[in-house]
Enzyme design. Structure first.
Site, PDB file in Angstrom:
ATOM      1  N   ARG A 164      -9.344  -4.582 -10.107  1.00 54.77           N
ATOM      2  CA  ARG A 164     -10.333  -3.721 -10.762  1.00 54.77           C
ATOM      3  C   ARG A 164     -11.162  -4.455 -11.800  1.00 54.77           C
ATOM      4  NH1 ARG A 164      -5.810   0.665 -11.894  1.00 54.77           N
ATOM      5  NH2 ARG A 164      -4.716  -1.312 -12.184  1.00 54.77           N
ATOM      6  N   CYS A 187       0.836  -1.207   0.000  1.00 52.44           N
ATOM      7  CA  CYS A 187       0.000   0.000   0.000  1.00 52.44           C
ATOM      8  C   CYS A 187       0.870   1.256   0.000  1.00 52.44           C
ATOM      9  CB  CYS A 187      -0.928   0.004   1.206  1.00 52.44           C
ATOM     10  SG  CYS A 187      -2.021   1.429   1.198  1.00 52.44           S
TER      11      CYS A 187
HETATM   12  C1  LIG Z   1      -9.927   0.512  -4.762  1.00 49.42           C
HETATM   13  C2  LIG Z   1      -8.679  -0.323  -4.539  1.00 49.42           C
HETATM   14  C3  LIG Z   1      -8.329  -0.699  -3.250  1.00 49.42           C
HETATM   15  C4  LIG Z   1      -7.187  -1.486  -3.025  1.00 49.42           C
HETATM   16  N1  LIG Z   1      -6.901  -1.903  -1.765  1.00 49.42           N
HETATM   17  C5  LIG Z   1      -5.862  -2.772  -1.550  1.00 49.42           C
HETATM   18  C6  LIG Z   1      -5.642  -3.338  -0.261  1.00 49.42           C
HETATM   19  O1  LIG Z   1      -6.362  -3.079   0.706  1.00 49.42           O
HETATM   20  N2  LIG Z   1      -4.576  -4.198  -0.138  1.00 49.42           N
HETATM   21  C7  LIG Z   1      -3.755  -4.528  -1.191  1.00 49.42           C
HETATM   22  O2  LIG Z   1      -2.818  -5.318  -1.015  1.00 49.42           O
HETATM   23  N3  LIG Z   1      -3.972  -4.026  -2.418  1.00 49.42           N
HETATM   24  C8  LIG Z   1      -5.009  -3.183  -2.626  1.00 49.42           C
HETATM   25  N4  LIG Z   1      -5.263  -2.715  -3.895  1.00 49.42           N
HETATM   26  C9  LIG Z   1      -4.407  -3.177  -5.002  1.00 49.42           C
HETATM   27  C10 LIG Z   1      -5.051  -4.376  -5.711  1.00 49.42           C
HETATM   28  O3  LIG Z   1      -5.187  -5.488  -4.859  1.00 49.42           O
HETATM   29  C11 LIG Z   1      -4.237  -4.779  -6.948  1.00 49.42           C
HETATM   30  O4  LIG Z   1      -2.984  -5.286  -6.567  1.00 49.42           O
HETATM   31  C12 LIG Z   1      -4.035  -3.602  -7.916  1.00 49.42           C
HETATM   32  O5  LIG Z   1      -5.235  -2.878  -8.098  1.00 49.42           O
HETATM   33  C13 LIG Z   1      -3.558  -4.086  -9.303  1.00 49.42           C
HETATM   34  O6  LIG Z   1      -4.406  -5.064  -9.816  1.00 49.42           O
HETATM   35  P1  LIG Z   1      -5.627  -4.750 -10.857  1.00 49.42           P
HETATM   36  O7  LIG Z   1      -5.039  -4.036 -12.027  1.00 49.42           O
HETATM   37  O8  LIG Z   1      -6.147  -6.137 -11.156  1.00 49.42           O
HETATM   38  O9  LIG Z   1      -6.614  -3.890 -10.127  1.00 49.42           O
HETATM   39  C14 LIG Z   1      -6.366  -1.899  -4.113  1.00 49.42           C
HETATM   40  C15 LIG Z   1      -6.726  -1.485  -5.411  1.00 49.42           C
HETATM   41  C16 LIG Z   1      -7.859  -0.719  -5.635  1.00 49.42           C
HETATM   42  C17 LIG Z   1      -8.209  -0.321  -7.034  1.00 49.42           C
END
Ligand SMILES: Cc1cc2nc3c(=O)[nH]c(=O)nc-3n(C[C@H](O)[C@H](O)[C@H](O)COP(=O)(O)O)c2cc1C
Length: 337
Positions: free
Chosen positions: A225, A101
């Site tokens: 997402r 994070c």
């Molecule tokens: C709204 C939102 C909240 C997120 N919260 C967390 C979280 O609490 N812990 C974490 O490890 N990653 C968090 N992420 C990251 C996602 O788990 C992921 O690794 C990142 O969005 C990339 O993957 P994607 O392109 O499939 O979304 C968050 C992402 C988004 C968009």
């Protein structure tokens, strides 16, 4: 595949997302199929150890979600170990540590991605947690802090030695936050250097993206997402991986998902804002948050979102969802299928 002793029926995972992957959402995505593991929103180790009701609620989960991983954040080995014990007692199958994070509120307390800058401290946390609990301890990290500190490779080895049973890498640096593109070559290279499973994360928006990434040498793929836009993406990717055409989802099914989500939030979960918001207000905010992703790129989606963002009651919200997805009265004049 397995994480420690925990068997996953599919290598596809609902990635942790703060504010989004609550128990109601996780349950509904799980019901659509294709999902091997769900991960909670990140939960404060401090709040878990102090027994704060609101924090404990974030870690609650149901049988239907199993196997379920609860993600915790914090920077203190003793507190993280104690928090892992709380999560284990609550029945979680896996406890995951947030080392990715980039939000300053989290990172400035030596938690989240700032742990990547302190590999010895990060390894100490994993060692303390692994001694404290029987369930597998896993880590979710990024490529590194910035382009000058791409140390996920070093950290992966250190946490493996300290007892981690799997690693997930989001292929961006903390500095990048969500800009640029996820670097899957980097993830694949690290997957070759450790013997525990490595999951990749980043930019799987279509089912076919997941299929491509599954061929990159990772043990599995976390989807964030993409699931918010399309809760069927994991089921559709598994269809493709198993040689079937991806299932098609009707507008009616998409509408039902939102209505079911609203129903579960209203009837079976505890509003996380405690006394500050009424349950109705809290549910309206949750539906608005999901809709901002859910209808991206949808014909008439922008107008629908304006309607959702101006709805002042559950009845109004339900009416707008039904009109958009379940009847032919789309604002763009297009008939719902
Ligand atoms: C709204 C939102 C909240 C997120 N919260 C967390 C979280 O609490 N812990 C974490 O490890 N990653 C968090 N992420 C990251 C996602 O788990 C992921 O690794 C990142 O969005 C990339 O993957 P994607 O392109 O499939 O979304 C968050 C992402 C988004 C968009």
């Amino acid at each position: 595949m397995k994480i420690g002793p925990v068997q996953l029926e599919s290598p596809l995972v609902v990635s942790p997302m703060a504010g989004m992957t609550d128990t109601a959402f996780r349950r509904l995505v799980k019901r659509q199929g294709g999902c091997g593991l769900v991960v909670s929103e990140m939960v404060s180790s401090e709040g878990l150890v102090r027994g704060i009701d609101r924090t404990l609620e974030y870690a609650e989960h149901t049988e239907e979600e199993r196997p379920v991983s609860i993600q915790i954040f914090g920077g203190d080995p003793a507190k993280m170990a104690e928090a892992a014990r709380v999560v284990e007692q609550m029945g979680a199958n896996i406890v995951d540590v947030n080392m990715g994070c980039p939000v300053p509120k989290i990172a400035k307390h030596n938690a989240g991605c700032s742990l990547m800058r302190e590999p010895a401290q990060a390894a100490g946390i994993i060692a303390a947690m692994s001694t404290a609990v029987k369930i597998p301890v896993t880590v979710k990290m990024r490529k590194g802090w910035d382009e000058d500190e791409l140390n996920a490779g070093e950290l992966a080895k250190r946490v493996e030695d300290a007892g981690a049973k799997a690693i997930t890498i989001h292929g961006r640096t903390a500095k990048q936050s969500y800009s640029g593109v996820a670097d899957w070559d980097f993830i694949s290279a690290i997957a070759k250097t450790v013997s525990i499973p490595v999951f990749g994360s980043g930019d799987c928006i279509e089912p076919a993206d997941i299929v491509t990434r599954m061929k990159s040498g990772v043990s599995g793929v976390y989807v964030g997402r993409g699931v918010l836009r399309n809760p069927w993406i994991l089921a559709q990717a598994l269809d493709l991986m198993e040689g079937r055409p991806a299932r098609t989802i009707s507008d009616e099914e998409r509408g039902r998902f939102l209505l079911d989500y609203m129903h579960l939030l209203l009837t079976e979960t505890v509003p996380d804002s405690g006394k500050t918001l009424s349950r109705e207000r809290w549910v309206i905010n949750k539906i608005r948050a999901l809709c901002s992703w859910y209808t991206k790129g949808f014909d008439g989606g922008a107008q629908f979102r304006i309607g959702v963002n101006s709805a002042q009651s559950i009845a109004e919200l339900r009416d707008r969802i039904e009109r958009f997805f379940l009847t032919a009265q789309r604002p763009d004049g297009r008939a719902a299928s």
